[in-house]
Design an enzyme around this catalytic site. Structure first.
Site, PDB file in Angstrom:
ATOM      1  N   GLN A 179      19.024 -74.800  25.508  1.00  0.00           N
ATOM      2  CA  GLN A 179      18.263 -75.086  24.426  1.00  0.00           C
ATOM      3  C   GLN A 179      18.065 -76.702  23.977  1.00  0.00           C
ATOM      4  O   GLN A 179      17.123 -77.427  22.940  1.00  0.00           O
ATOM      5  CB  GLN A 179      18.824 -74.015  23.447  1.00  0.00           C
ATOM      6  CG  GLN A 179      18.785 -73.361  23.471  1.00  0.00           C
ATOM      7  CD  GLN A 179      19.369 -72.261  22.864  1.00  0.00           C
ATOM      8  OE1 GLN A 179      20.141 -72.441  21.982  1.00  0.00           O
ATOM      9  NE2 GLN A 179      18.749 -70.574  22.669  1.00  0.00           N
ATOM     10  N   ASN A 180      18.447 -77.623  24.458  1.00  0.00           N
ATOM     11  CA  ASN A 180      18.430 -79.050  23.568  1.00  0.00           C
ATOM     12  C   ASN A 180      17.272 -79.446  24.640  1.00  0.00           C
ATOM     13  O   ASN A 180      16.820 -79.429  25.346  1.00  0.00           O
ATOM     14  CB  ASN A 180      19.400 -79.994  24.384  1.00  0.00           C
ATOM     15  CG  ASN A 180      19.418 -81.601  23.317  1.00  0.00           C
ATOM     16  OD1 ASN A 180      18.252 -82.252  23.780  1.00  0.00           O
ATOM     17  ND2 ASN A 180      20.630 -81.807  23.646  1.00  0.00           N
ATOM     18  N   GLN A 181      15.950 -80.468  23.883  1.00  0.00           N
ATOM     19  CA  GLN A 181      14.546 -80.438  24.438  1.00  0.00           C
ATOM     20  C   GLN A 181      14.531 -81.889  25.114  1.00  0.00           C
ATOM     21  O   GLN A 181      13.620 -82.143  25.305  1.00  0.00           O
ATOM     22  CB  GLN A 181      13.701 -80.148  23.886  1.00  0.00           C
ATOM     23  CG  GLN A 181      14.397 -78.833  22.739  1.00  0.00           C
ATOM     24  CD  GLN A 181      12.953 -78.936  21.857  1.00  0.00           C
ATOM     25  OE1 GLN A 181      12.583 -79.227  21.094  1.00  0.00           O
ATOM     26  NE2 GLN A 181      12.342 -77.627  21.716  1.00  0.00           N
TER      27      GLN A 181
END
Length: 164
Positions: free
Chosen positions: A39-41
């Site tokens: 979920q890290n962008q």
């Protein structure tokens, strides 16, 4: 509390932009990859900034960054932390960032990925551990899923890297 350490810097022969995080989270440490949490962008933002489809293979992603003069590292070399939250960081020791800066005179911009990276970096600058010279240091919104800003706003803020 667990003792954790940063990874080595990822830098090509030419370094125009250095992106500094705080220190890798649990998922990144498990797989020994920067920004590994699904979920890290970070990788999505880099792809959008560079107008490329980021490859799924980590080493190829790093090569894309290096080809664009972008390097990765962390402000913190080591610390004690339970879990992944930066708010749990204790006994932080700063990386030898100045040595990296001095070895790359072409470096123009240092991007600080999140408030914790910015805090420890600024403390090191004030303590004389880092000499920015004529380089620009810019605080960026964290790409972490813990920082709940919508993607479009994060991307807009990260575009500052190319508006020097």
């Amino acid at each position: 509390m667990s003792a954790i350490n940063s990874f080595d810097p990822v830098v090509g022969k030419y370094l125009k932009i250095l992106i500094l995080g705080s220190i890798p989270g649990v998922r990144s440490l498990e797989v020994a990859q920067y920004y590994a949490h699904p979920q890290n962008q970070f990788w999505r933002i880099m792809g959008a900034l560079l107008h490329v489809d980021m490859p799924p293979i980590y080493q190829q992603r790093l090569e894309v960054l290096k080809a664009h003069g972008i390097g990765l590292w962390d402000v913190i070399e080591g610390c004690e932390r339970e879990g992944s939250l930066d708010s749990n960081i204790k006994a932080a020791k700063v990386n030898a960032i100045n040595e990296l800066i001095e070895s790359h005179p072409e470096l123009e911009v240092i991007a600080l990925n999140g408030k914790t990276a910015e805090k420890y970096f600024n403390q090191a600058v004030k303590a004389g551990m880092i000499d920015l010279g004529n380089r620009l240091a810019i605080g960026m919104p964290s790409t972490s899923p813990a920082h709940t800003m919508v993607f479009e706003k994060k991307l807009e803020a990260w575009k500052k890297l190319y508006m020097k």
